[in-house]
Scaffold this active site. Sequence first.
Site, PDB file in Angstrom:
ATOM      1  N   ASN A 140       2.540   1.574   4.559  1.00 43.07           N
ATOM      2  CA  ASN A 140       2.457   0.513   4.990  1.00 43.07           C
ATOM      3  C   ASN A 140       1.969   0.234   6.531  1.00 43.07           C
ATOM      4  O   ASN A 140       2.404   0.074   7.423  1.00 43.07           O
ATOM      5  CB  ASN A 140       3.982  -0.019   5.055  1.00 43.07           C
TER       6      ASN A 140
ATOM      7  N   CYS B  58       0.897  -1.602  -0.200  1.00 44.28           N
ATOM      8  CA  CYS B  58      -0.073   0.374  -0.129  1.00 44.28           C
ATOM      9  C   CYS B  58       1.254   1.275  -0.144  1.00 44.28           C
ATOM     10  O   CYS B  58       1.854   1.228  -0.524  1.00 44.28           O
ATOM     11  CB  CYS B  58      -1.070  -0.063   1.155  1.00 44.28           C
TER      12      CYS B  58
ATOM     13  N   ASP C 210      -8.291   4.255   0.972  1.00 43.01           N
ATOM     14  CA  ASP C 210      -7.373   4.227   2.004  1.00 43.01           C
ATOM     15  C   ASP C 210      -7.478   4.960   3.338  1.00 43.01           C
ATOM     16  O   ASP C 210      -8.112   5.887   3.393  1.00 43.01           O
ATOM     17  CB  ASP C 210      -6.267   5.241   1.233  1.00 43.01           C
TER      18      ASP C 210
ATOM     19  N   CYS D 120      -1.968   1.024   6.982  1.00 43.48           N
ATOM     20  CA  CYS D 120      -2.861   0.370   7.640  1.00 43.48           C
ATOM     21  C   CYS D 120      -3.718  -0.504   6.500  1.00 43.48           C
ATOM     22  O   CYS D 120      -3.810  -1.707   7.397  1.00 43.48           O
ATOM     23  CB  CYS D 120      -4.183   2.000   7.068  1.00 43.48           C
ATOM     24  N   ARG D 121      -3.095  -0.919   5.313  1.00 38.50           N
ATOM     25  CA  ARG D 121      -3.804  -1.637   4.492  1.00 38.50           C
ATOM     26  C   ARG D 121      -2.985  -2.651   4.901  1.00 38.50           C
ATOM     27  O   ARG D 121      -3.356  -3.520   4.604  1.00 38.50           O
ATOM     28  CB  ARG D 121      -4.780  -1.275   3.341  1.00 38.50           C
ATOM     29  N   SER D 122      -1.789  -2.983   4.127  1.00 39.55           N
ATOM     30  CA  SER D 122      -0.660  -3.604   3.456  1.00 39.55           C
ATOM     31  C   SER D 122      -0.602  -4.244   5.072  1.00 39.55           C
ATOM     32  O   SER D 122      -0.540  -6.031   5.388  1.00 39.55           O
ATOM     33  CB  SER D 122      -0.398  -3.592   2.827  1.00 39.55           C
TER      34      SER D 122
HETATM   35  P1  4NP Z   1      -1.544   2.814   4.008  1.00 37.66           P
HETATM   36  O1  4NP Z   1      -2.300   4.556   4.545  1.00 37.66           O
HETATM   37  O2  4NP Z   1      -0.893   3.071   2.520  1.00 37.66           O
HETATM   38  O3  4NP Z   1      -3.003   2.140   4.318  1.00 37.66           O
HETATM   39  O4  4NP Z   1      -0.815   2.421   4.792  1.00 37.66           O
HETATM   40  C1  4NP Z   1      -1.625   5.760   4.300  1.00 37.66           C
HETATM   41  C2  4NP Z   1      -0.836   5.490   5.664  1.00 37.66           C
HETATM   42  C3  4NP Z   1       0.166   6.567   5.224  1.00 37.66           C
HETATM   43  C4  4NP Z   1      -0.447   7.731   4.727  1.00 37.66           C
HETATM   44  C5  4NP Z   1      -1.249   7.258   3.865  1.00 37.66           C
HETATM   45  C6  4NP Z   1      -1.444   6.355   3.858  1.00 37.66           C
HETATM   46  N1  4NP Z   1       0.825   9.020   4.787  1.00 37.66           N
HETATM   47  O5  4NP Z   1       0.208  10.200   4.327  1.00 37.66           O
HETATM   48  O6  4NP Z   1       1.781   9.023   5.874  1.00 37.66           O
END
Ligand code: 4NP
Length: 153
Positions: A11, A8, A119, A13-15
Amino acid sequence: MTRVLFVCLGNICRSPIAEAIFADEVEARGLEADYDWDSAGTGGWHEGETPDPRSIAILAKHGHNWRSRARKLLVKDLAEFDLLVAMDRSNLADIRGVPGADASRIRLLLDGPVSEVPDPYYGGPEGFEKVYQLVRGGVLKLLDELEASRKSA
Ligand code: 4NP
């Protein structure tokens, strides 16, 4: 051995949710010798961090523990993993943009009417339940597909 990398943006939240569900399902089916797995982010802002507390909480609610700290996607991941599984089209495009990327190894997690895992980072906790349900469906289907192709190989 089939190596799967869930990817994602951050790294956190989703993955990590995908990785934890995949790992637990592989272990529940007794397939540890047949699969290896990890998760990574196309961005490196959260390198070394544990998953977002909301991801840890939704995993715990459904009986899973998180598996690994955040790391950035590396060029060598494209060679070392058999399959790179993106959460959304932006992740997919970013992975495909890595020099030398083999597009046949890179896919979206979801291939139904909903093809992207949204996201949840800037939203509320309800977004994490939605992510969990989407990711769970995608991961179980992915593992079923991988097992079907392994058995027919
Ligand atoms: P992820 O979510 O891609 O599912 O881990 C996010 C976590 C942090 C950020 C963006 C998306 N960020 O911009 O810091």
